[in-house]
Write a protein that holds these residues in place. Structure first.
Motif, PDB file in Angstrom:
ATOM      1  N   ILE A  24     -29.946 -10.232  31.002  1.00 27.76           N
ATOM      2  CA  ILE A  24     -30.052 -11.688  30.959  1.00 27.76           C
ATOM      3  C   ILE A  24     -28.737 -12.293  31.422  1.00 27.76           C
ATOM      4  CG2 ILE A  24     -30.459 -13.710  29.506  1.00 27.76           C
ATOM      5  CD1 ILE A  24     -32.035 -11.912  27.628  1.00 27.76           C
ATOM      6  N   CYS A  25     -28.840 -13.249  32.339  1.00 26.87           N
ATOM      7  CA  CYS A  25     -27.659 -13.915  32.882  1.00 26.87           C
ATOM      8  C   CYS A  25     -27.790 -15.420  32.665  1.00 26.87           C
ATOM      9  CB  CYS A  25     -27.524 -13.604  34.372  1.00 26.87           C
ATOM     10  SG  CYS A  25     -26.218 -14.525  35.228  1.00 26.87           S
ATOM     11  N   ASP A  26     -26.672 -16.066  32.362  1.00 34.95           N
ATOM     12  CA  ASP A  26     -26.623 -17.517  32.221  1.00 34.95           C
ATOM     13  C   ASP A  26     -26.362 -18.115  33.601  1.00 34.95           C
ATOM     14  OD1 ASP A  26     -26.186 -20.173  31.634  1.00 34.95           O
ATOM     15  OD2 ASP A  26     -24.885 -19.777  29.915  1.00 34.95           O
ATOM     16  N   LEU A  27     -27.338 -18.790  34.171  1.00 34.45           N
ATOM     17  CA  LEU A  27     -27.187 -19.347  35.511  1.00 34.45           C
ATOM     18  C   LEU A  27     -26.236 -20.537  35.547  1.00 34.45           C
ATOM     19  CD1 LEU A  27     -30.853 -19.130  36.847  1.00 34.45           C
ATOM     20  CD2 LEU A  27     -28.910 -17.672  37.426  1.00 34.45           C
ATOM     21  N   LEU A  28     -25.938 -21.120  34.400  1.00 32.40           N
ATOM     22  CA  LEU A  28     -24.953 -22.203  34.350  1.00 32.40           C
ATOM     23  C   LEU A  28     -23.546 -21.660  34.145  1.00 32.40           C
ATOM     24  CD1 LEU A  28     -26.842 -24.862  32.188  1.00 32.40           C
ATOM     25  CD2 LEU A  28     -26.878 -24.513  34.673  1.00 32.40           C
ATOM     26  N   ASN A  29     -23.450 -20.405  33.759  1.00 36.36           N
ATOM     27  CA  ASN A  29     -22.154 -19.762  33.548  1.00 36.36           C
ATOM     28  C   ASN A  29     -22.275 -18.281  33.903  1.00 36.36           C
ATOM     29  OD1 ASN A  29     -19.529 -19.186  32.770  1.00 36.36           O
ATOM     30  ND2 ASN A  29     -20.025 -19.062  30.589  1.00 36.36           N
ATOM     31  N   PRO A  30     -22.422 -17.962  35.198  1.00 32.23           N
ATOM     32  CA  PRO A  30     -22.666 -16.576  35.617  1.00 32.23           C
ATOM     33  C   PRO A  30     -21.559 -15.610  35.210  1.00 32.23           C
ATOM     34  CG  PRO A  30     -23.073 -18.114  37.421  1.00 32.23           C
ATOM     35  CD  PRO A  30     -22.399 -18.893  36.340  1.00 32.23           C
ATOM     36  N   ASP A  31     -20.338 -16.113  35.028  1.00 39.51           N
ATOM     37  CA  ASP A  31     -19.221 -15.243  34.670  1.00 39.51           C
ATOM     38  C   ASP A  31     -19.279 -14.767  33.220  1.00 39.51           C
ATOM     39  OD1 ASP A  31     -18.200 -15.522  37.224  1.00 39.51           O
ATOM     40  OD2 ASP A  31     -16.955 -17.251  36.690  1.00 39.51           O
ATOM     41  N   ALA A  32     -20.248 -15.265  32.454  1.00 36.76           N
ATOM     42  CA  ALA A  32     -20.349 -14.878  31.043  1.00 36.76           C
ATOM     43  C   ALA A  32     -20.849 -13.448  30.873  1.00 36.76           C
ATOM     44  CB  ALA A  32     -21.269 -15.838  30.296  1.00 36.76           C
ATOM     45  N   GLY A  33     -21.338 -12.840  31.949  1.00 36.41           N
ATOM     46  CA  GLY A  33     -21.830 -11.466  31.860  1.00 36.41           C
ATOM     47  C   GLY A  33     -23.242 -11.400  31.308  1.00 36.41           C
ATOM     48  N   HIS A  34     -23.626 -10.226  30.832  1.00 36.65           N
ATOM     49  CA  HIS A  34     -24.973 -10.019  30.310  1.00 36.65           C
ATOM     50  C   HIS A  34     -25.061 -10.527  28.875  1.00 36.65           C
ATOM     51  CE1 HIS A  34     -25.488  -6.471  33.350  1.00 36.65           C
ATOM     52  NE2 HIS A  34     -25.385  -7.652  33.928  1.00 36.65           N
ATOM     53  N   LEU A  35     -26.028 -11.394  28.626  1.00 36.96           N
ATOM     54  CA  LEU A  35     -26.211 -11.975  27.301  1.00 36.96           C
ATOM     55  C   LEU A  35     -27.240 -11.180  26.502  1.00 36.96           C
ATOM     56  CD1 LEU A  35     -26.226 -15.771  28.223  1.00 36.96           C
ATOM     57  CD2 LEU A  35     -24.287 -14.255  27.800  1.00 36.96           C
ATOM     58  N   GLN A  36     -27.270 -11.424  25.197  1.00 39.09           N
ATOM     59  CA  GLN A  36     -28.146 -10.690  24.294  1.00 39.09           C
ATOM     60  C   GLN A  36     -29.183 -11.614  23.664  1.00 39.09           C
ATOM     61  OE1 GLN A  36     -27.896  -7.307  23.906  1.00 39.09           O
ATOM     62  NE2 GLN A  36     -26.287  -7.434  25.480  1.00 39.09           N
ATOM     63  N   VAL A  37     -30.373 -11.071  23.428  1.00 36.73           N
ATOM     64  CA  VAL A  37     -31.411 -11.793  22.692  1.00 36.73           C
ATOM     65  C   VAL A  37     -31.220 -11.507  21.206  1.00 36.73           C
ATOM     66  CG1 VAL A  37     -33.885 -12.034  22.277  1.00 36.73           C
ATOM     67  CG2 VAL A  37     -33.035 -11.700  24.605  1.00 36.73           C
ATOM     68  N   ARG A  38     -31.171 -12.563  20.418  1.00 34.73           N
ATOM     69  CA  ARG A  38     -30.981 -12.432  18.975  1.00 34.73           C
ATOM     70  C   ARG A  38     -32.165 -13.056  18.241  1.00 34.73           C
ATOM     71  NH1 ARG A  38     -26.917  -8.722  19.127  1.00 34.73           N
ATOM     72  NH2 ARG A  38     -25.073  -9.523  20.227  1.00 34.73           N
ATOM     73  N   PHE A  39     -32.185 -12.831  16.943  1.00 37.52           N
ATOM     74  CA  PHE A  39     -33.227 -13.430  16.099  1.00 37.52           C
ATOM     75  C   PHE A  39     -32.598 -13.932  14.812  1.00 37.52           C
ATOM     76  CE2 PHE A  39     -36.249 -13.265  12.602  1.00 37.52           C
ATOM     77  CZ  PHE A  39     -37.293 -14.023  13.109  1.00 37.52           C
ATOM     78  N   SER A  40     -33.030 -15.111  14.393  1.00 36.08           N
ATOM     79  CA  SER A  40     -32.612 -15.642  13.099  1.00 36.08           C
ATOM     80  C   SER A  40     -33.806 -16.317  12.442  1.00 36.08           C
ATOM     81  CB  SER A  40     -31.459 -16.645  13.262  1.00 36.08           C
ATOM     82  OG  SER A  40     -31.924 -17.854  13.846  1.00 36.08           O
ATOM     83  N   GLN A  41     -33.770 -16.416  11.130  1.00 35.04           N
ATOM     84  CA  GLN A  41     -34.856 -17.069  10.406  1.00 35.04           C
ATOM     85  C   GLN A  41     -34.955 -18.546  10.774  1.00 35.04           C
ATOM     86  OE1 GLN A  41     -37.151 -15.719   8.528  1.00 35.04           O
ATOM     87  NE2 GLN A  41     -36.306 -13.646   8.633  1.00 35.04           N
ATOM     88  N   LYS A  42     -33.835 -19.164  11.111  1.00 41.17           N
ATOM     89  CA  LYS A  42     -33.820 -20.593  11.405  1.00 41.17           C
ATOM     90  C   LYS A  42     -34.318 -20.898  12.809  1.00 41.17           C
ATOM     91  CE  LYS A  42     -30.767 -24.635  11.520  1.00 41.17           C
ATOM     92  NZ  LYS A  42     -29.375 -25.126  11.297  1.00 41.17           N
ATOM     93  N   HIS A  43     -33.878 -20.092  13.804  1.00 40.76           N
ATOM     94  CA  HIS A  43     -34.172 -20.414  15.199  1.00 40.76           C
ATOM     95  C   HIS A  43     -35.184 -19.475  15.845  1.00 40.76           C
ATOM     96  CE1 HIS A  43     -30.925 -23.313  15.127  1.00 40.76           C
ATOM     97  NE2 HIS A  43     -30.073 -22.378  14.742  1.00 40.76           N
ATOM     98  N   GLY A  44     -35.567 -18.394  15.169  1.00 38.63           N
ATOM     99  CA  GLY A  44     -36.445 -17.421  15.799  1.00 38.63           C
ATOM    100  C   GLY A  44     -35.664 -16.633  16.842  1.00 38.63           C
ATOM    101  N   PHE A  45     -36.320 -16.249  17.951  1.00 37.47           N
ATOM    102  CA  PHE A  45     -35.629 -15.539  19.021  1.00 37.47           C
ATOM    103  C   PHE A  45     -34.858 -16.530  19.890  1.00 37.47           C
ATOM    104  CE2 PHE A  45     -39.007 -12.527  17.952  1.00 37.47           C
ATOM    105  CZ  PHE A  45     -38.284 -11.340  17.889  1.00 37.47           C
TER     106      PHE A  45
END
Length: 213
Positions: free
Chosen positions: A134-155
């Motif tokens: 997963i890449c942030d197209l608004l900040n490509p230099d951020a590298g590969h991002l991770q999918v997380r899960f929380s009770q408040k926000h879900g995935f």
């Protein structure tokens, strides 16, 4: 296709069929405006403003019109500085949904307490990677991002940049910036085929509540 908004699909070589229901089947001559009005997106926007998460997914083979339906097609006269908050004829579901979202917020009693943010990510196959990245197209230099899960926000995608948007022109600028960073490649059916899955998103934040589209 039967008259009750269903399609019959033959199963195997036997004379057996399975019935699949759908909300609408739009012919290829439908305009972008008609697709927005008839596809059920407006109901999803109503749900998003009520606090629910809503998703629109475009699925199909290369060249079937997924990107055009969602993002539209920009011409040399459709730059953000010249479009302002107007919707152009070729604008896709994302821009049209954003305009309706801003209008609904403006018409609501608590509109002044609702903020809108926009993000743009993509999922792609990186060379040597076991799973899709997963890449942030608004900040490509951020590298590969991770999918997380929380009770408040879900995935959710961790550390994904969210740009505050006060107008439709702001949303259009986010899309333009993200599209500039998308991975594309030519093949036999499309000279500029997007070789990734694009994930443009908006979120509305009301005091003590958050929803996304």
């Amino acid at each position: 296709v039967s008259g009750d908004r269903a399609i019959l699909v033959r199963v195997g070589v036997a004379n057996q069929f399975r019935k699949y229901s759908f909300d609408a089947c739009l012919p290829e001559d439908r305009s972008q405006k008609q697709v927005f009005q008839e596809s059920g997106v407006t109901c999803l926007l109503d749900a998003a403003l009520s606090g629910y998460a809503a998703t629109v997914l475009a699925y199909g083979q290369t060249g079937s019109g997924k990107t055009y339906t969602m993002m539209g097609r920009s011409s040399s006269s459709d730059r953000t500085s010249e479009c302002g908050d107007e919707v152009k004829r070729n604008d896709g579901l994302v821009i049209r949904a954003a305009r309706r979202l801003f209008r609904q917020i403006g018409d609501s009693d608590g509109g002044s307490r609702i903020s809108v943010g926009a993000s743009f990510a993509e999922i792609f196959n990186a060379p040597g990677a076991v799973n899709e990245c997963i890449c942030d197209l608004l900040n490509p230099d951020a590298g590969h991002l991770q999918v997380r899960f929380s009770q408040k926000h879900g995935f959710f995608i961790s550390d994904l940049a969210v740009a505050e948007c006060r107008t439709l022109a702001d949303v259009r600028a986010v899309l333009e910036a993200g599209l500039q960073n998308r991975r594309v490649n030519a093949h036999a059916l499309n000279r500029e085929s997007s070789r990734t899955h694009a994930l443009p998103g908006t979120e509305t934040l009301r005091a003590g509540n958050q929803s996304g589209f």
